[in-house]
Every structure is written in structure tokens, then in C-alpha cells.
Design a protein around this motif. Structure first.
Motif, PDB file in Angstrom:
ATOM      1  N   GLU A   1       0.832  -1.214   0.000  1.00 25.64           N
ATOM      2  CA  GLU A   1       0.000   0.000   0.000  1.00 25.64           C
ATOM      3  C   GLU A   1       0.859   1.254   0.000  1.00 25.64           C
ATOM      4  N   LYS A   2       1.954   1.212   0.768  1.00 32.13           N
ATOM      5  CA  LYS A   2       2.844   2.388   0.831  1.00 32.13           C
ATOM      6  C   LYS A   2       3.429   2.672  -0.546  1.00 32.13           C
ATOM      7  N   ILE A   3       3.827   1.597  -1.229  1.00 34.18           N
ATOM      8  CA  ILE A   3       4.397   1.775  -2.565  1.00 34.18           C
ATOM      9  C   ILE A   3       3.327   2.375  -3.494  1.00 34.18           C
ATOM     10  N   GLN A   4       2.130   1.819  -3.392  1.00 34.59           N
ATOM     11  CA  GLN A   4       1.055   2.290  -4.257  1.00 34.59           C
ATOM     12  C   GLN A   4       0.763   3.766  -4.021  1.00 34.59           C
ATOM     13  N   LYS A   5       0.842   4.190  -2.754  1.00 36.98           N
ATOM     14  CA  LYS A   5       0.578   5.606  -2.440  1.00 36.98           C
ATOM     15  C   LYS A   5       1.589   6.507  -3.137  1.00 36.98           C
ATOM     16  N   GLU A   6       2.871   6.091  -3.095  1.00 34.21           N
ATOM     17  CA  GLU A   6       3.915   6.880  -3.760  1.00 34.21           C
ATOM     18  C   GLU A   6       3.626   6.968  -5.256  1.00 34.21           C
TER      19      GLU A   6
ATOM     20  N   ALA B   1       2.771  10.355  -7.439  1.00 32.32           N
ATOM     21  CA  ALA B   1       3.608  10.749  -8.567  1.00 32.32           C
ATOM     22  C   ALA B   1       2.778  10.865  -9.844  1.00 32.32           C
ATOM     23  N   ARG B   2       1.811   9.951  -9.980  1.00 35.99           N
ATOM     24  CA  ARG B   2       0.974   9.994 -11.182  1.00 35.99           C
ATOM     25  C   ARG B   2       0.212  11.313 -11.244  1.00 35.99           C
ATOM     26  N   LYS B   3      -0.266  11.755 -10.089  1.00 28.87           N
ATOM     27  CA  LYS B   3      -1.001  13.022 -10.024  1.00 28.87           C
ATOM     28  C   LYS B   3      -0.078  14.169 -10.436  1.00 28.87           C
ATOM     29  N   ARG B   4       1.166  14.102  -9.919  1.00 23.44           N
ATOM     30  CA  ARG B   4       2.118  15.185 -10.151  1.00 23.44           C
ATOM     31  C   ARG B   4       2.525  15.265 -11.628  1.00 23.44           C
TER      32      ARG B   4
ATOM     33  N   GLY C   1       1.120  13.652 -14.319  1.00 23.03           N
ATOM     34  CA  GLY C   1       0.050  13.583 -15.327  1.00 23.03           C
ATOM     35  C   GLY C   1       0.334  12.569 -16.417  1.00 23.03           C
ATOM     36  N   ASP C   2       0.054  12.966 -17.667  1.00 22.08           N
ATOM     37  CA  ASP C   2       0.135  12.046 -18.798  1.00 22.08           C
ATOM     38  C   ASP C   2       1.536  11.505 -19.055  1.00 22.08           C
ATOM     39  N   SER C   3       2.540  12.281 -18.684  1.00 21.78           N
ATOM     40  CA  SER C   3       3.911  11.860 -19.012  1.00 21.78           C
ATOM     41  C   SER C   3       4.456  10.836 -18.011  1.00 21.78           C
ATOM     42  N   PHE C   4       3.611  10.402 -17.063  1.00 24.48           N
ATOM     43  CA  PHE C   4       4.087   9.518 -15.993  1.00 24.48           C
ATOM     44  C   PHE C   4       4.431   8.120 -16.522  1.00 24.48           C
ATOM     45  N   ASP C   5       5.642   7.684 -16.197  1.00 27.88           N
ATOM     46  CA  ASP C   5       6.077   6.344 -16.599  1.00 27.88           C
ATOM     47  C   ASP C   5       6.194   5.488 -15.324  1.00 27.88           C
ATOM     48  N   GLU C   6       5.164   4.699 -15.061  1.00 25.04           N
ATOM     49  CA  GLU C   6       5.084   3.997 -13.771  1.00 25.04           C
ATOM     50  C   GLU C   6       6.242   3.016 -13.562  1.00 25.04           C
ATOM     51  N   ARG C   7       6.578   2.302 -14.635  1.00 23.70           N
ATOM     52  CA  ARG C   7       7.627   1.285 -14.501  1.00 23.70           C
ATOM     53  C   ARG C   7       8.956   1.934 -14.102  1.00 23.70           C
ATOM     54  N   MET C   8       9.256   3.009 -14.809  1.00 23.10           N
ATOM     55  CA  MET C   8      10.505   3.739 -14.544  1.00 23.10           C
ATOM     56  C   MET C   8      10.504   4.269 -13.110  1.00 23.10           C
ATOM     57  N   PHE C   9       9.366   4.845 -12.703  1.00 22.26           N
ATOM     58  CA  PHE C   9       9.256   5.415 -11.365  1.00 22.26           C
ATOM     59  C   PHE C   9       9.496   4.349 -10.298  1.00 22.26           C
ATOM     60  N   ARG C  10       8.871   3.165 -10.495  1.00 24.49           N
ATOM     61  CA  ARG C  10       9.039   2.084  -9.520  1.00 24.49           C
ATOM     62  C   ARG C  10      10.501   1.638  -9.439  1.00 24.49           C
ATOM     63  N   GLN C  11      11.190   1.716 -10.568  1.00 24.48           N
ATOM     64  CA  GLN C  11      12.587   1.249 -10.575  1.00 24.48           C
ATOM     65  C   GLN C  11      13.563   2.258  -9.996  1.00 24.48           C
ATOM     66  N   THR C  12      13.189   3.536 -10.033  1.00 24.59           N
ATOM     67  CA  THR C  12      14.203   4.549  -9.682  1.00 24.59           C
ATOM     68  C   THR C  12      13.902   5.360  -8.425  1.00 24.59           C
ATOM     69  N   ASN C  13      12.651   5.481  -8.050  1.00 24.39           N
ATOM     70  CA  ASN C  13      12.335   6.337  -6.896  1.00 24.39           C
ATOM     71  C   ASN C  13      12.912   5.737  -5.600  1.00 24.39           C
ATOM     72  N   PRO C  14      13.709   6.520  -4.869  1.00 25.11           N
ATOM     73  CA  PRO C  14      14.390   5.972  -3.689  1.00 25.11           C
ATOM     74  C   PRO C  14      13.427   5.461  -2.610  1.00 25.11           C
ATOM     75  N   ARG C  15      12.322   6.184  -2.406  1.00 23.53           N
ATOM     76  CA  ARG C  15      11.390   5.738  -1.347  1.00 23.53           C
ATOM     77  C   ARG C  15      10.723   4.419  -1.735  1.00 23.53           C
ATOM     78  N   VAL C  16      10.337   4.320  -2.991  1.00 26.88           N
ATOM     79  CA  VAL C  16       9.732   3.069  -3.470  1.00 26.88           C
ATOM     80  C   VAL C  16      10.745   1.934  -3.350  1.00 26.88           C
ATOM     81  N   GLN C  17      11.982   2.250  -3.735  1.00 28.44           N
ATOM     82  CA  GLN C  17      13.049   1.235  -3.668  1.00 28.44           C
ATOM     83  C   GLN C  17      13.231   0.716  -2.247  1.00 28.44           C
TER      84      GLN C  17
END
Ligand code: ATP
Length: 516
Positions: free
Chosen positions: A116-121, A125-128, A130-146
Motif C-alpha cells: 500500500e505504501k508503494i502504491q501511495k507513492e 507521482a501519477r497526479k504530479r 500527469g500524462d507523461s508519468f512512466d510507472e515502470r521507470m518510477f518504480r525502478q528509480t524512486n528511492p522511497r519506493v526502492q
């Protein structure tokens, strides 16, 4: 469960009772833990679910037949199947609240919290972006998600290992290390983890030597395995073929909360598909795909399903997955698909001393077939349909309504006929229409209260069409049809009613989707 979802779930449970779907068992005696009765509307919907499954299995597959085996089985069945020795759950008690939990569920909930914590992040980010959001990339690189992901991986690995080895001390240690507290007392005052057998036993007969201990079946599957030869021979079935069955099963569940999600008496729809050894994983994929189609064809929303592969494979299985559905309390198992190898048939051959094999004329050899099982709980299916159908809507003019947007094929009533007033020949005309429609559809009749109130009552039980008879009907042979979901009203000729309802409630398009 988030507060609002918890509230919604409570409302769904209350709604089930208020509208005759599900009642606590023996309620006048304050109920019986995790046992429920289906009411006048619930039983109709449940039967519709069973029929949809039964037809999808037995009518749409020429090589699947059904049986109805007894609940009581020879006690050796359960020795052979492994249930007497190994049908256990790891239980743990909290000394302060005196509440009992499944140790594995406590840890899985902890994993769920990290998810759930990961999903919240991700959502933030998706809200921030918008359309240009790349979820896969974000999951791989965001330090908090990591960071969360690393925690999840470590816990998951430790937990899987402990479960595979049924290491009870380690399960307790995980609970302590993770700081998991009892949701009731809020403390970490846990007992040791112990094994608990889930089968109910009773006694049969009364001879001088004493009665025989028999079990209430904890799954319907064994009734199929012990009948393998009977069906194969009398039905002249050729491998690959399947045997389907719907029936009650009983488990003395340690923790029985969440309404009809986890019951001590429940109903299963199981199909065992017998295949050539070595071909089982291909058939496993086939049945995964087939079963997901069956679920999705109902139109509850494709995003509400996901597969969850098993952390812990039963010792006889070589592949297993669950189809999970998004309930108000998270993604939860509704159906299991298991590749059970030839374990069950071999065990029954061993314990009965009978040869249980199939002679394959194409290969010119005998073998013990391998098995793919699909196993779905009727009650969990019922709950998933209800939860996704339940809606509270604000209407124009400050009014509100509760509507069950059930798939029409599963709705308890397909239509309800209503005379606008209780006089002037309107009830007679309405009953005439009802009698015509009830030959094909479960049709209600309601003449009490205002028409608005009557519409609300039908919305609350998910009736797709309300048919109102007014004074003009007697002259023009037309009625007002009001649609459940849109609340739109149309004036239509009585002659067109049958065709209109038929096309909306027909299961045919669903079967076609399953077969594609
Ligand atoms: P869980 O892990 O939730 O206890 P399970 O993996 O033991 O379930 P299976 O033995 O695979 O469940 O049973 C097949 C199906 O039977 C499940 O997917 C579920 O829909 C249903 N089922 C199992 N136990 C219960 C229960 N106590 N109440 C209602 N349905 C159940």
C-alpha cells in the motif's frame, strides 16, 4: 482497511440482511460463528452464479461432465489425501485480547501494508506528472519506493521459507521482528505458533465396537478423485477430460471474520481436469486463461482481477495460482488453480489397493493421469459480485439511492411489474403481464407505496427493469420501462418486453466471451 472502505463494507453487510440476501445463521439464538444463511434474494443470486459456472464448464466443454458426490466419505479418503496429517493452519493467540489469528495471515497483511505504501507513492507521482508519468521507470528509480521494495522482498523471502518448512518458531519470530500488534489489544503479547487441523469430525453408526469417525469434507475435490474410474468408464471419457462438481465443504477456520469471505460451512465449485503426464503445465496455462475470461465476462471491471502465484506450493503441486478480486478489504483470493500432478489418484490407488489408471489408446499405454484443478468458492464469488455492484448515489434534487448494479444475468429478479394505482383494472393488467414474463424470467410484482418507493426497493435488490402499467396501457398496450442503472424511462409496447429483457439477461454473450 481504510475507514471509508470499512464503512462501505459494513453497509454492504447490513444491506445483505435488510434486503434478504444473507442472514447470520440461527440468528434468534445470536448466530453461530462464521455460518450464514442465504435469504430469498440471496439464494436466487447464488443459484444464478452456480448455473453460470455449471454451464460454462459442462455445456461449453464437450469433455467435461458433472457429478454430485456425498459429503460423507470413507475416512481413509482423508488419510490418503493428506488432510488428516497436514490440513493445518499455523495459529497464534494474543494473550491480552484472547483473540486467535492465523500467523501466515498476520504476516501477509504486513506485506500488504508495504504494498500500500508503494502504491501511495505511485499514485502521488501519477497526479504530479500527469500524462507523461512512466510507472515502470518510477518504480525502478524512486528511492522511497526502492526502500519499501527492498523491505518487502526481504520479508517475503523470509516468510516463504518459513512457510515452506512450516517452521513455527520462525513464523513467530517474524511477527515479533516486524512488530506486528494485535488489532484489538494493540499489544505484542503473543503465544507460540501452533498447528491446528481444520477438519470437522463426527461419528457414523453405533455398533458394539463403537461408531466410525467420519469427517465433513473440507473440499469437494476428493469426491471427484474417488469417482474417477466410475465416470471415465461409464462416460467413455478420453483424456483430456474433466469432472465438475458443486457442493458444500466445511473447515473449522481459526479466524472467521469478513462476513461470507471465510465461513466454516461454504460451497465450492470445483473441476478436476485429467491430462497426460507432461502436458499439465500447458493445461494449467489454458485453465488460467479460461477462468479469468469467465470472471471478466461478467463485466465487473477487468482491473479488479489479478493472479497471485503461490509462495508455498503444496508438496504434490507443481504450479499454483490464485485469481484475486479487489474486495473493499483488498485483493483477496476468490479462486485457486492448481496443477496437482498425479498425487491424489496415486494416493487413492495406494490406500485402496485398486488400480486407478487410464489406458490411452493413442499412446497404447496406461498411466495415472495428471490433474489441473480449478476451485472457486461460491460464497466468495457472491461477495465479490455484491461488493462491486453496491453503489450509493446522490441524485438531483438532494435525493439519494442505493443501487445494486448487478450483472443482469445474476440479478435475483430480472424485472418487476407495477400497476401505477391499485384500481381501475391496472392490477389485473399488470398481473397479466407478469404471468406472461414469469414463464421465462423471475418476475416480481409490487403494488404497494408510491412508484418512487417501489423503484428504490427494486434498485436495492438489483432488478434491471421496472415495468409500470398506467391508465393509458389499457388503451395503447404500452408500458413505461424504467432502467435500473440510468433511471431513464421509455414507453414501449408490451409485445417488445420479452425481447428486450431476454437480450439484457441472456447468458449467451458471456459464454461466447469465455470461449473466444
Ligand atoms: P484461504 O487461503 O483463503 O484459506 P485456500 O487457499 O485454503 O483459501 P482453497 O483450499 O484453494 O482455499 O479453496 C478453493 C476456494 O474455496 C477458495 O479460492 C475460496 O474461494 C473457497 N474457500 C476456501 N475456504 C473458504 C472459506 N472458509 N469460506 C468461504 N470460501 C472458502
Amino acid at each position: 482497511m481504510a475507514a471509508t472502505q470499512e464503512e462501505t463494507f459494513k453497509k454492504i453487510v447490513a444491506h445483505c440482511k435488510e434486503y434478504g440476501f444473507v442472514f447470520p445463521s440461527s440468528e434468534i439464538y445470536d448466530g453461530l460463528g462464521a455460518v450464514y444463511d442465504y435469504g430469498q434474494n440471496g439464494v436466487e443470486m447464488k443459484n444464478n452464479i452456480k448455473q453460470y459456472w455449471w454451464n460454462a464448464m459442462t455445456r461449453m466443454h464437450e469433455n467435461i461432465v458433472g457429478i454430485d458426490a456425498a459429503i460423507f466419505m470413507h475416512p481413509t479418503t482423508w488419510k490418503a489425501s493428506g488432510h488428516v496429517d497436514a490440513f493445518n493452519d499455523p495459529l497464534i493467540d494474543n494473550r491480552d485480547s484472547k483473540k486467535r489469528y492465523r500467523a501466515d495471515v498476520l504476516i501477509e497483511d504486513q506485506l500488504g501494508k508495504i504494498e500500500e505504501k508503494i502504491q501511495k507513492e505511485v499514485d502521488k507521482a501519477r497526479k504530479r506528472f500527469g500524462d507523461s508519468f512512466d510507472e515502470r521507470m518510477f518504480r525502478q528509480t524512486n528511492p522511497r519506493v526502492q526502500e519499501h521494495q527492498t523491505k518487502w522482498d526481504a520479508l517475503h523471502e523470509r516468510y516463504s521459507k518459513a512457510m515452506n518448512e512450516m517452521n513455527l518458531e520462525e513464523l513467530k519470530q517474524i511477527i515479533l521482528d516486524e512488530g506486528i500488534v494485535c488489532p484489538i489489544s494493540g499489544t505484542r503479547n503473543w503465544t507460540d505458533v501452533r498447528q491446528f487441523n481444520l477438519m470437522f469430525a463426527t461419528e457414523m453408526g453405533s455398533t458394539a465396537d463403537g461408531a466410525m469417525k467420519v469427517y465433513l469434507r473440507p473440499e469437494t475435490a476428493q469426491g471427484i478423485f474417488v469417482n474417477f474410474l466410475n465416470v471415465q468408464k461409464t462416460g467413455r471419457m478420453k483424456v483430456p477430460f474433466g469432472i465438475a462438481q458443486i457442493g458444500k465443504a466445511f473447515r473449522n477456520e481459526i479466524v472467521a471474520r469478513q462476513f461470507i469471505f471465510r465461513m466454516r460451512e461454504f460451497e465450492q465449485m470445483e473441476m478436476q481436469f485429467f491430462v497426460r503426464p507432461g502436458e499439465e503445465l500447458r493445461w494449467f496455462d489454458y485453465w488460467k486463461d479460461q477462468r479469468l475470461r469467465w470472471h471478466k465476462a461478467l463485466g465487473l471491471g477487468d482491473e479488479k482481477y489479478r493472479f497471485h502465484d503461490h509462495e508455498k506450493l503444496a508438496h504434490y503441486a507443481n504450479a499454483a495460482t490464485d485469481i484475486e478480486f479487489q474486495m473493499p478489504f483488498g485483493f483477496k483470493e476468490v479462486e485457486g488453480i492448481h496443477s496437482r500432478t498425479n498425487f491424489d489418484l496415486s494416493q487413492h490407488a495406494k490406500y485402496s489397493g485398486k488400480k486407478i489408471e487410464y489406458f490411452d489408446p493413442e499412446l497404447n499405454e496406461s498411466y495415472t493421469p495428471y490433474v489441473i484443478e480449478t476451485s472457486i468458492g461460491v460464497d466468495r464469488m457472491f461477495l465479490s459480485v455484491l461488493c462491486s455492484a453496491y453503489k450509493e448515489e446522490q441524485l438531483e434534487g438532494g435525493d439519494s439511492r442505493v443501487v445494486l448494479s448487478l450483472p443482469p444475468v445474476l440479478a435475483p429478479f430480472k424485472c418487476c411489474v407495477m400497476p401505477l394505482v391499485k384500481k381501475d383494472g391496472l392490477p389485473e393488467k399488470a398481473r397479466e403481464i407478469m404471468r406472461m414474463l414469469q414463464l421465462d424470467f423471475r418476475t416480481g410484482y409490487d403494488e404497494k407505496d408510491s412508484i418512487g418507493k417501489r423503484y428504490r426497493r427494486q434498485d436495492a435488490i438489483g432488478t434491471p427493469f421496472c415495468i409500470t402499467v398506467d391508465h393509458d396501457t389499457l388503451g395503447d398496450n404500452c408500458v413505461t420501462v424504467r432502467y435500473r442503472d440510468t433511471m431513464q424511462q421509455d414507453r414501449v409496447s408490451i409485445d417488445t418486453l420479452h425481447g428486450m429483457i431476454r437480450s439484457a439477461v441472456d447468458a449467451k454473450p458471456l459464454y461466447e466471451k469465455c470461449l473466444q
